[in-house]
Design an enzyme around this catalytic site. Sequence first.
Site, PDB file in Angstrom:
ATOM      1  N   HIS A  17     -12.494   5.630 -16.050  1.00  0.00           N
ATOM      2  CA  HIS A  17     -13.319   6.248 -15.002  1.00  0.00           C
ATOM      3  C   HIS A  17     -14.564   6.877 -15.613  1.00  0.00           C
ATOM      4  CE1 HIS A  17      -9.303   6.870 -12.767  1.00  0.00           C
ATOM      5  NE2 HIS A  17      -9.981   5.967 -12.067  1.00  0.00           N
ATOM      6  N   LYS A  41      -0.844   7.341  -0.736  1.00  0.00           N
ATOM      7  CA  LYS A  41      -0.419   7.345  -2.132  1.00  0.00           C
ATOM      8  C   LYS A  41       0.307   8.639  -2.451  1.00  0.00           C
ATOM      9  CE  LYS A  41      -3.939   4.465  -4.342  1.00  0.00           C
ATOM     10  NZ  LYS A  41      -4.950   4.448  -5.422  1.00  0.00           N
ATOM     11  N   ARG A  90     -11.805  -3.832 -13.525  1.00  0.00           N
ATOM     12  CA  ARG A  90     -11.189  -4.036 -14.829  1.00  0.00           C
ATOM     13  C   ARG A  90     -10.879  -5.507 -15.073  1.00  0.00           C
ATOM     14  NH1 ARG A  90      -8.042   0.334 -12.679  1.00  0.00           N
ATOM     15  NH2 ARG A  90      -6.682  -1.331 -12.027  1.00  0.00           N
ATOM     16  N   SER A 128      -5.146   4.696 -13.896  1.00  0.00           N
ATOM     17  CA  SER A 128      -4.355   5.914 -13.695  1.00  0.00           C
ATOM     18  C   SER A 128      -2.875   5.586 -13.616  1.00  0.00           C
ATOM     19  CB  SER A 128      -4.800   6.631 -12.415  1.00  0.00           C
ATOM     20  OG  SER A 128      -6.105   7.129 -12.554  1.00  0.00           O
TER      21      SER A 128
END
Length: 156
Positions: A17, A41, A90, A128
């Site tokens: 990040h 979440k 990514r 994460s």
Amino acid sequence: MKIAIYPGTFDPITNGHLDIIKRACNMFDKIIVAVANNKSKKSMFDLDTRVKMVKITTQNMPNIEVKPFNSLLVDFAKKENSKIIVRGLRAVSDFEYELQMSYANQSLDSEIDTIFLMPTLNNAFISSSIVRNILAYNGDISHLIPKEIQTYVYSN
């Protein structure tokens, strides 16, 4: 002034990040790191802690603001006078999801543009969820998260 929004849950903020934030700082006058309160979440850290960790990590970056949000991203962007969303990619697998989100945002506000940035190679695998998984087994994550927040992460 070009204002960009970099949204995420940042649960916790990672070196990946931070890589995207630093690079976006070179492209825009102001970056608002928008910490999402995503009810779908189950977060490891509460919203206030996540905001605090992002603020600590970015405190020496003058064109960064950190704000929590609990709304549609396009509504938050409109409130902040931004037409630009920054997202990190990514891998190819991220692209399909991010493209759908970009189109959904644009369907809600035709003036919103999404900019995709790839992290540098040494941060390309960090997420994460990987950090949380390693942490769950007491693994070493010190190379994956900013040193400024390690005490927060390890004390949770």
